[in-house]
Motif scaffolding. Structure first.
Motif, PDB file in Angstrom:
ATOM      1  N   GLN A  13       0.831  -1.212   0.000  1.00 47.81           N
ATOM      2  CA  GLN A  13       0.000   0.000   0.000  1.00 47.81           C
ATOM      3  C   GLN A  13       0.865   1.260   0.000  1.00 47.81           C
ATOM      4  O   GLN A  13       0.614   2.202  -0.767  1.00 47.81           O
ATOM      5  N   ALA A  44       2.589   1.910  -3.346  1.00 46.98           N
ATOM      6  CA  ALA A  44       1.690   2.274  -4.437  1.00 46.98           C
ATOM      7  C   ALA A  44       1.095   3.662  -4.257  1.00 46.98           C
ATOM      8  O   ALA A  44       0.900   4.398  -5.237  1.00 46.98           O
ATOM      9  N   LEU A  45       0.814   4.053  -3.021  1.00 50.08           N
ATOM     10  CA  LEU A  45       0.072   5.281  -2.763  1.00 50.08           C
ATOM     11  C   LEU A  45       0.956   6.521  -2.716  1.00 50.08           C
ATOM     12  O   LEU A  45       0.492   7.630  -2.999  1.00 50.08           O
ATOM     13  N   LEU A  61      -3.073   9.568  -7.213  1.00 54.12           N
ATOM     14  CA  LEU A  61      -2.624   8.664  -8.263  1.00 54.12           C
ATOM     15  C   LEU A  61      -3.090   9.177  -9.616  1.00 54.12           C
ATOM     16  O   LEU A  61      -4.226   9.669  -9.740  1.00 54.12           O
ATOM     17  N   ARG A  90      -6.186   4.732 -11.692  1.00 60.77           N
ATOM     18  CA  ARG A  90      -6.424   3.605 -10.787  1.00 60.77           C
ATOM     19  C   ARG A  90      -5.314   2.560 -10.959  1.00 60.77           C
ATOM     20  O   ARG A  90      -4.899   2.246 -12.084  1.00 60.77           O
ATOM     21  N   VAL A  91      -4.859   2.039  -9.835  1.00 61.49           N
ATOM     22  CA  VAL A  91      -3.829   0.999  -9.827  1.00 61.49           C
ATOM     23  C   VAL A  91      -4.444  -0.279  -9.277  1.00 61.49           C
ATOM     24  O   VAL A  91      -5.007  -0.291  -8.181  1.00 61.49           O
ATOM     25  N   GLU A  92      -4.340  -1.367 -10.039  1.00 61.33           N
ATOM     26  CA  GLU A  92      -4.866  -2.670  -9.608  1.00 61.33           C
ATOM     27  C   GLU A  92      -3.703  -3.635  -9.512  1.00 61.33           C
ATOM     28  O   GLU A  92      -2.929  -3.799 -10.462  1.00 61.33           O
ATOM     29  N   GLU A  93      -3.580  -4.270  -8.340  1.00 59.97           N
ATOM     30  CA  GLU A  93      -2.505  -5.241  -8.127  1.00 59.97           C
ATOM     31  C   GLU A  93      -3.072  -6.470  -7.425  1.00 59.97           C
ATOM     32  O   GLU A  93      -4.093  -6.389  -6.729  1.00 59.97           O
ATOM     33  N   TYR A 117      -6.242   2.940  -5.173  1.00 56.83           N
ATOM     34  CA  TYR A 117      -5.351   1.782  -5.228  1.00 56.83           C
ATOM     35  C   TYR A 117      -6.195   0.567  -4.866  1.00 56.83           C
ATOM     36  O   TYR A 117      -6.761   0.487  -3.776  1.00 56.83           O
TER      37      TYR A 117
END
Length: 947
Positions: A181, A184-185, A264, A267-270, A445
């Motif tokens: 987290q 990514a953030l 961001l 959008r970030v998808e993991e 995120y």
């Protein structure tokens, strides 16, 4: 005013509760907020130390808390973990106090602790009034005269402890999520990007000069806040603070940290793999800090979304659609930024993509339509009720002292709590909607954690090698020092640790007894610090009452009871509690099942009515049973992935035998195969046999006299009558013979091993265990105990170890528990065996250890029952072990009469070095060979997930 008192009126509104409830309106939130008050005095020393004093004479104790304006956000690149590492070093002794814990333990300090986070480091201890001068001397010595005592040996030891603290957290299911987290953030270089505990590599690389310069830069009195709360006033406190802190020179001024709120770009998808039982979806955003006008509206909105028991996510995903087994949403506020966390645990068998889509839809729906006025009011009521409960304590994290210090540090206003609570009372649905629209429509995120094998773990160099690290991993020239002038160079004029005055006697409240008209015994004590009533209805059941052929029945019954009655469905029940600011908790220990209630006293009658409805009128609706059965099956699967859960499931049948009521998994979750077959009939039958007035006792602590509050309980419970046959428990006399062995539960790729060791003692649970437990303070039940000091402080293989007499109604096992770095698992088993053998043999307790244990326990007595919750627990323990209601008032005399030899003899008779059963949860490919070298038989079992 000597203490925080909330004089609340008794205004009234209608509440949909059973017919036996009084009609009474909850106190309006705005009125509650106006009455929340912490009277204080303040002064500032010439060197910049800010001091707050709260007078609260309810017990002869003083809470001491020191807050420093230094946290992990000040750490530069390559030095992550420094603030937290130094928190540990601050306990390692100063120039005039060789050991920080020993003098405070002898003085009777409780809550001796510290913590570090992004924005601050704080230290707390609660001491008898007669030990305040000692506590101030010690806090001032580590502020002004620390560095001469910080050695390479201490740095290496605490580095190892911190790295094991990190392993312990990382070893849990979902334990690596925080790192993903943060990365990514936050962009590279953002002060909130890295975890407070730091990286293994940076901790490895920390040099002695690095950490000393860190201290010089940040630990001056002008960068600190001292708060004193309890049996003290400013007139008494000021000369003492001047005496001990006044000569410490100012340090460098705190530098401003720039920490913008990042957004961001998209959008970030993991997806992350982990050893978890269920798939979990996260949605995260970074939003403004706690001083921003949108902070409270965002907190309210997230509570409506997933914080209330009646939240939007609970009602939709868990109750209605039954696609998730657990949900939550909350704001984690910090000084300069806050973190939004929304998460949902997918019900096994459900397509995670469905839940992911619905999670986004429900967030968007709340933003589009906004919350209702009732939802906002319920959140505010719960928030204020929680604040009132916290302010009963003079010290600790969240207490009176901490509340003032936090407000001063983060908001330049010790009474910031008043503004924040007033904002909760005044915030409107439109303001909540606007804040959510502004901040939560930005790109999120979206992290999904699904079952699978973890990626490779970042180990410390020392952890890999299995040896203590060298002095430096890199030359000091590679790590530029944080240069700052020393804050204190001259030797201290006062070098003698102040003596401790004899403590006042323990003041356990007078316990009154009464009976309801149906025969239920009532035990009551009065505590007037806050306008709250706590009550616990206990039943002679507990996990020991679970049917041997259907383990998990009781836990499922309790879960269903809390999700609807014959009068109120699950949502109505949750909303009713929220409007009252009440809490109702159902649970069980090994010997007792309980229904506990916490109420704002002006809202007592309708809260008691809700409690009675939950206890007396469970609906056991088939749909609710099915839903909560699925949730319990998911909890069982999660327990089988958790190292501590695996250990606690494995030990009881080995120790007591599967036929004993104590030979069941400690959580009470039971067996998946049998839980899957349970239905309403089985739950209703268990309820009828065990949750009944002839098995009940009622314990109450309230600010109001018994005569004023008893009618509410009589009205709710007095007409309740038992019917049918009561349940019984049978404890076999022939328990398994002691046979020392190791059962290794194979949990692959674990950076730590959980170790449990236990043996049955022949002690009478209702006898006098004070001599044995006092002696065990030296061996295992204290920070300074031999077991903890050996594994944690000397060897640095563990974050902590504990041994205790696990007193139950029908048995007293002795249990050791710890988590150790994987490559020291076998060595740790041998070390624990050695400590027990030496203590009961060639190296018994010393006179110094005896005196510290007895004096520390004696001087802690006045502190133990400061809060209503503590008094409630004390009354229940007295009843369980057939002790008189005034038992605690006689403990001081028993401690004063103790002598060393009888204590040693008592513990020698109770525990035997070669009689332990060992359970180890760890990676078999790493630890099996180590365990074989202990000379004990080793049996390997799989940590098999539930089918």
């Amino acid at each position: 005013m000597n203490r925080t008192l909330l004089a609340l009126g008794a205004a009234t509104i209608a509440l949909a509760v059973p017919a036996f409830a009084q009609t009474q309106k909850p106190v309006p939130v705005a009125q509650l907020v106006k009455e929340v008050n912490i009277p204080f005095e303040q002064f500032t020393l010439d060197n910049g130390l800010r001091v707050f004093v709260v007078t609260d004479r309810k017990a002869p104790v003083v809470g001491v808390t020191m807050w420093y304006d230094v946290g992990s956000k000040q750490e530069p690149k390559g030095k992550t973990g420094f603030a937290h590492l130094f928190e540990h070093l601050m306990f390692g002794g100063s120039e005039n106090v060789p050991n920080f814990d020993a003098p405070l333990t002898e003085a009777g300090s409780t809550q001796t602790n510290g913590s570090t986070w992004y924005d601050r480091t704080n230290y707390v201890e609660t001491v008898p009034t007669g030990a305040l001068e000692r506590a101030l001397y010690m806090e001032s010595d580590r502020m002004g005269w620390l560095l001469g005592a910080v050695t390479q040996e201490k740095l290496d030891a605490q580095r190892g402890v911190v790295q094991n603290e990190k392993r312990q957290g990382d070893n849990q299911p979902f334990g690596l999520v925080e790192y993903a987290q943060s990365e990514a953030l936050f962009p590279e270089g953002h002060p909130y990007r890295h975890s407070t505990i730091g990286s293994m590599a940076d901790l490895d690389a920390a040099s002695l000069e690095d950490v000393k310069n860190w201290f010089r830069q940040h630990y001056g009195p002008n960068n600190a806040i001292l708060a004193l709360a309890g049996d003290i006033d400013a007139k008494t406190a000021r000369p003492l603070v001047e005496k001990y802190f006044g000569k410490i020179a100012r340090g460098p001024e705190a530098a401003t940290v720039t920490a913008p709120v990042p957004t961001l770009p998209e959008r970030v998808e993991e997806v992350m793999k982990d050893r978890v039982a269920t798939t979990r979806h996260y949605r995260n955003w970074v939003v403004p800090g706690l001083n921003h006008p949108d902070a409270v509206p965002l907190q309210v909105g997230l509570s409506v979304l997933g914080g209330l028991a009646s939240s939007r996510l609970d009602n939709a995903l868990v109750r209605d659609e039954e696609t998730a087994v657990a949900v939550t949403a909350y704001l984690l506020p910090f000084e300069q930024i806050s973190l939004v966390n929304v998460q949902a645990d997918v019900r096994p068998g459900v397509d995670p993509a469905i839940v992911s889509k619905r999670l986004d839809e429900l967030i968007a729906e709340l933003i589009a339509k906004g919350p209702t006025a009732d939802e906002v009011s319920r959140v505010a009521t719960q928030q204020v009720a929680g604040e009132i409960a916290q302010l009963e304590s003079v010290n600790g994290f969240g207490s009176k002292a901490a509340t003032l210090a936090e407000g001063e540090l983060y908001s330049d206003d010790p009474e910031f709590y008043k503004k924040r609570l007033a904002r909760f009372a005044s915030v409107t649905p439109a303001e909540v909607q606007a804040a959510m629209k502004k901040w939560l429509t930005r790109p999120a995120y979206a992290l999904t954690v699904e079952p699978g094998e973890r990626a490779a773990y970042e180990e410390a160099a020392a952890g890999k090698a299995g040896t203590r690290r060298p002095a430096y991993f890199r030359p000091p020239s590679d790590l530029p020092a944080l240069m700052a002038p020393p804050m204190q160079a001259a030797p201290r004029a006062i070098t003698q640790i102040p003596a401790v005055e004899e403590p006042g006697e323990v003041r356990f409240p007078t316990v009154a007894q009464a009976k309801l008209s149906n025969g239920i015994t009532v035990r009551y004590a009065q505590q007037t610090a806050v306008p709250m009533t706590r009550a616990t209805l206990t039943f002679d059941a507990g996990t020991a009452a679970d049917p041997a052929s259907a383990l998990g029945t009781q836990q499922l019954m309790l879960a269903v009871m809390d999700e609807g009655t014959r009068n109120l469905n699950a949502v109505q029940l949750a909303e009713a509690k929220e409007r009252l600011g009440a809490a109702i908790e159902l649970g069980a220990s090994e010997d007792r099942t309980f229904a506990a209630m916490t109420a704002l006293t002006p809202n007592l009658a309708p809260t008691v009515a809700l409690l009675a409805d939950v206890v007396r009128n469970p609906a056991f609706a088939p749909a609710e049973v099915e839903r909560l059965r699925n949730k319990q099956l998911a909890q069982i699967a999660a327990e089988l992935q958790n190292p501590g859960g695996l250990a606690s499931r494995t030990m009881p049948p080995l120790l007591f035998g599967p036929a004993s009521p104590y030979g069941r998994p400690a959580s009470g979750l039971g067996d998946a195969a049998t839980v899957a077959k349970l239905g309403p009939a089985e739950l209703a039958a268990f309820h009828g046999a065990w949750i009944r007035p002839d098995k009940a006792e009622l314990f109450i602590v309230s600010d109001k006299p018994l005569a004023e509050i008893l009618p509410a309980f009589e009205q709710a419970f007095g007409a309740w009558r038992a019917s049918g046959t009561a349940g019984t428990k049978a404890f076999p006399g022939n328990l398994p013979a002691a046979k020392e062995r190791i059962v290794l539960v194979d949990r692959p790729d674990s950076p730590q091993s959980v170790i449990y060791a236990a043996q049955l003692t022949g002690l009478d649970p209702k006898g006098d265990l004070l001599p044995m437990s006092t002696a065990n303070t030296v061996l295992g039940d204290d920070f300074l105990s031999r077991i903890n000091m050996d594994l944690r402080e000397t060897k640095a293989w563990s974050y902590g170890a504990r041994a205790r007499f696990d007193r139950r109604e029908h048995a007293v096992p002795y249990v050791i528990s710890t988590s150790v770095q994987a490559n020291r698992t076998g060595d740790s088993v041998l070390a624990l065996k050695q400590q027990v053998a030496e203590f009961t043999g060639a190296k018994p307790m010393t006179a110094e250890e005896f005196n510290r244990a007895v004096q520390g326990n004696l001087r802690q007595l006045p502190i133990q029952f400061e809060t209503g919750a503590a008094v409630l627990g004390g009354m229940q323990a007295n009843a369980l072990y057939d002790r008189p209601d005034d038992y605690y008032n006689g403990l001081a005399g028993k401690y004063r009469a103790m002598t060393q030899a009888p204590l040693q003899n008592a513990i020698n008779r109770a525990i035997k070095p070669g009689a332990f059963t060992w359970v180890v949860v760890g990676d078999a490919k790493t630890v099996r060979a180590q365990l074989d070298k202990t000379g004990l038989p080793v049996e390997v079992v799989a940590a098999t997930p539930a089918e």
